[in-house]
Write a protein that holds these residues in place. Structure first.
Motif, short mmCIF file in Angstrom:
data_model
loop_
_atom_site.label_atom_id
_atom_site.label_comp_id
_atom_site.label_asym_id
_atom_site.label_seq_id
_atom_site.Cartn_x
_atom_site.Cartn_y
_atom_site.Cartn_z
N VAL A 95 0.99 -1.24 0.04
CA VAL A 95 -0.03 0.08 -0.05
C VAL A 95 1.03 1.03 -0.06
CG1 VAL A 95 -1.79 1.32 1.41
CG2 VAL A 95 -1.90 -1.06 1.00
N GLY A 96 1.98 1.41 0.78
CA GLY A 96 2.82 2.36 0.93
C GLY A 96 3.33 2.61 -0.44
N ARG A 99 0.81 4.07 -2.81
CA ARG A 99 0.62 5.53 -2.38
C ARG A 99 1.75 6.53 -2.77
NH1 ARG A 99 -3.54 6.34 1.76
NH2 ARG A 99 -3.22 8.57 1.38
N TYR A 141 -2.51 9.99 -7.97
CA TYR A 141 -2.16 10.35 -6.55
C TYR A 141 -3.45 10.63 -5.86
CZ TYR A 141 -1.71 13.44 -2.47
OH TYR A 141 -1.50 14.17 -1.26
N SER A 144 -5.19 6.90 -5.64
CA SER A 144 -4.66 5.62 -4.92
C SER A 144 -5.29 5.41 -3.69
CB SER A 144 -3.10 6.08 -4.93
OG SER A 144 -2.82 7.11 -3.95
N PRO A 145 -5.68 6.70 -2.62
CA PRO A 145 -6.17 6.32 -1.43
C PRO A 145 -7.53 5.35 -1.55
CG PRO A 145 -5.75 8.64 -1.26
CD PRO A 145 -5.38 8.19 -2.61
N CYS A 148 -6.48 1.79 -2.48
CA CYS A 148 -6.20 1.02 -1.39
C CYS A 148 -6.92 0.88 -0.35
CB CYS A 148 -4.82 1.90 -0.91
SG CYS A 148 -3.33 2.13 -1.96
N HIS A 149 -7.84 1.47 -0.18
CA HIS A 149 -9.11 1.34 0.82
C HIS A 149 -10.07 0.03 0.19
CE1 HIS A 149 -12.70 1.69 3.17
NE2 HIS A 149 -13.51 1.91 1.92
N TRP A 163 -9.31 7.45 4.86
CA TRP A 163 -8.79 7.37 3.52
C TRP A 163 -9.53 8.50 2.81
CZ3 TRP A 163 -12.44 7.04 -0.48
CH2 TRP A 163 -13.50 6.40 -0.14
N SER A 168 -7.96 14.90 -2.16
CA SER A 168 -7.61 13.92 -3.11
C SER A 168 -8.66 14.31 -4.17
CB SER A 168 -8.17 12.53 -2.83
OG SER A 168 -7.26 12.21 -1.89
#
Length: 199
Positions: A95-96, A99, A141, A144-145, A148-149, A163, A168
């Motif tokens: 995930v890192g 992100r 960008y 991406s949250p 990933c969520h 998130w 965003s």
């Protein structure tokens, strides 16, 4: 009797003299190339440090909870990141990476754009491509949250559920605008090239 004919050089071989404004853009862009090179390097170092911390650090100073991740302590409902199983930590490493990659590539693309300006290339096809890439990475960008969520929710590894951010949404809109500007620049350059070829 001798006739002397003076021929002018072809227009494309003439190198126009640099104006003060062009010189300012070129020199200012050099400074920005160094700035974004530094930011790019810093982002890569931060990502590498975060990944190493997530995998190897076992202490209590890095914690994660339902609202955020914490360095140096956290609320009672947070958990020491090092106490999580290795698979859980590796998922968060993935995930890192997801992100951080758009941020790294955004700095790379902006650095490339100002590198073109520093070399005196202002309205070249590469400029339009760089603008479009910047817009694309801004959009990446922004989404991406959410991605990933969804991934963490589906796998059951989600801890930090905070998130959704207005930033965003703003980054996504800005990314779309910058992407379109890049496309317009490319079309404008094609029109200019067609006009020159026609004449």
């Amino acid at each position: 009797m001798t006739a002397v004919i003076t021929l002018k050089p072809r227009a494309e071989l003439l190198v126009p003299e640099e104006t003060d404004a062009q010189r300012r853009v070129r020199l200012g862009s050099r400074v920005l190339v160094w700035l974004f090179t530094g930011l790019l390097g810093l982002a890569v170092v931060l990502l590498a440090t975060a990944l190493a911390t997530m995998v190897f650090y076992k202490g209590e100073l890095v914690r994660i909870g339902p609202d955020n991740a914490y360095i140096g302590g956290g609320p009672a409902n947070s958990t020491a990141f090092g106490s999580l199983p290795l698979v859980h930590r590796l998922v968060y490493c993935l995930v890192g990476i997801v992100r951080a990659t758009p941020i790294i590539m955004l700095f790379w693309s902006v650095r490339t754009l100002f590198g073109l300006y520093a070399r005196g290339k202002v309205f070249e096809p590469e400029n339009g491509r760089s603008f479009s890439q910047i817009g694309g990475w801004l959009c990446a960008y922004a989404v991406s949250p959410l991605l990933c969520h969804l991934f963490l929710s589906a796998t059951g590894y989600e801890i930090d559920r905070n998130w959704a951010h207005m930033a965003s949404f703003q980054a996504f809109i800005l990314g779309l605008l910058v992407f379109v500007i890049g496309q317009v620049m490319r079309v404008g350059r094609e029109i200019e090239e067609d006009r020159k070829a026609f004449v």
